[in-house]
Design an enzyme around this catalytic site. Structure first.
Site, PDB file in Angstrom:
ATOM      1  N   CYS A   9      45.748  36.845  41.928  1.00 30.30           N
ATOM      2  CA  CYS A   9      45.219  37.909  41.075  1.00 30.30           C
ATOM      3  C   CYS A   9      43.736  38.053  41.399  1.00 30.30           C
ATOM      4  O   CYS A   9      43.317  37.724  42.504  1.00 30.30           O
ATOM      5  CB  CYS A   9      45.504  37.652  39.588  1.00 30.30           C
ATOM      6  SG  CYS A   9      44.614  36.264  38.859  1.00 30.30           S
ATOM      7  N   ARG A  15      46.307  35.676  34.907  1.00 28.56           N
ATOM      8  CA  ARG A  15      47.642  36.023  35.390  1.00 28.56           C
ATOM      9  C   ARG A  15      48.204  35.037  36.414  1.00 28.56           C
ATOM     10  O   ARG A  15      49.338  34.568  36.263  1.00 28.56           O
ATOM     11  CB  ARG A  15      47.646  37.431  35.988  1.00 28.56           C
ATOM     12  CG  ARG A  15      47.374  38.517  34.967  1.00 28.56           C
ATOM     13  CD  ARG A  15      47.222  39.871  35.616  1.00 28.56           C
ATOM     14  NE  ARG A  15      45.986  39.931  36.411  1.00 28.56           N
ATOM     15  CZ  ARG A  15      45.612  40.962  37.150  1.00 28.56           C
ATOM     16  NH1 ARG A  15      46.387  42.028  37.226  1.00 28.56           N
ATOM     17  NH2 ARG A  15      44.483  40.946  37.814  1.00 28.56           N
ATOM     18  N   ASP A 119      45.549  43.308  34.234  1.00 24.35           N
ATOM     19  CA  ASP A 119      44.696  42.173  33.892  1.00 24.35           C
ATOM     20  C   ASP A 119      44.361  42.186  32.399  1.00 24.35           C
ATOM     21  O   ASP A 119      43.771  43.155  31.907  1.00 24.35           O
ATOM     22  CB  ASP A 119      43.406  42.244  34.715  1.00 24.35           C
ATOM     23  CG  ASP A 119      42.611  40.958  34.700  1.00 24.35           C
ATOM     24  OD1 ASP A 119      42.943  40.051  33.911  1.00 24.35           O
ATOM     25  OD2 ASP A 119      41.655  40.866  35.484  1.00 24.35           O
TER      26      ASP A 119
END
Length: 148
Positions: A9, A15, A119
Site C-alpha cells: 500500500c 491496509r 486508504d
C-alpha cells in the site's frame, strides 16, 4: 510453487499490514508455508501499525502482526512470487520500480471485480471498518484460488 507474497500500500501502516495478518491466517489453514510480507510505496518507515487499524483487527478476533513499516524496494518485488496492491495506481508505481513484476502484480480486490481498497488513514473509524471488510473478503477469495 508460491512461496512469497508481498502486499503493498502507501504508508505500510494500515491496509497492507492488515492484509498481511489476514492472509497469514487464511493460508495457515493449508499444508504449505507461504512467507507473507508487506511494504509501502511511501512507507512511514519504522512506525507500528496504525492504532485504529490494529484495534479493528483485534475486535474481529485477529492477531495483528508485530509490525514496523518498511519501504518497498526492487529486491522485495523480485523475490515475491505474487504482489498484491490496494489501488490500480500502485501497479504502475511497482512497474516503474521493477518492470519484471509484470504478470505477478494484481489488485488485492481482483476477484471482487477489480475492487480498489481506499486508504482509511486519517479518516474516521467507519473507513477502517470498510477497509477491513474489503480486505477480509479479498483475502478469502485469494486463499481459495491459492488452494487453501
Amino acid at each position: 510453487m508460491l512461496e512469497r507474497i508481498l502486499i503493498v500500500c502507501i504508508g505500510n501502516i494500515c491496509r497492507s499490514p492488515s492484509a498481511q495478518a489476514l492472509m497469514k491466517e487464511a493460508l495457515s489453514r493449508g499444508n504449505r508455508t507461504v512467507k507473507i510480507d508487506s511494504a509501502g510505496l511511501a512507507a512511514q518507515v519504522g512506525l507500528p501499525m496504525e492504532p485504529t487499524a490494529r484495534a479493528v483487527l483485534l475486535e474481529h478476533r485477529h492477531r495483528p502482526p508485530e509490525h514496523k513499516a518498511c519501504q518497498l524496494n526492487r529486491a522485495m518485488l523480485q523475490q515475491a512470487d505474487l504482489v498484491l496492491v490496494m489501488e490500480r495506481r500502485h501497479i504502475g508505481s511497482i512497474y516503474r520500480i521493477a518492470p519484471e513484476a509484470r504478470g505477478k502484480t494484481f489488485l488485492l480486490g481482483k476477484w471482487q471485480d477489480e475492487a480498489e481498497i481506499q486508504d482509511p488513514f486519517r479518516r474516521d473509524r467507519t473507513a477502517f471498518e470498510q477497509a477491513y471488510r474489503q480486505i477480509r473478503t479479498a483475502v478469502e477469495a485469494w486463499a481459495v484460488r491459492l488452494g487453501h
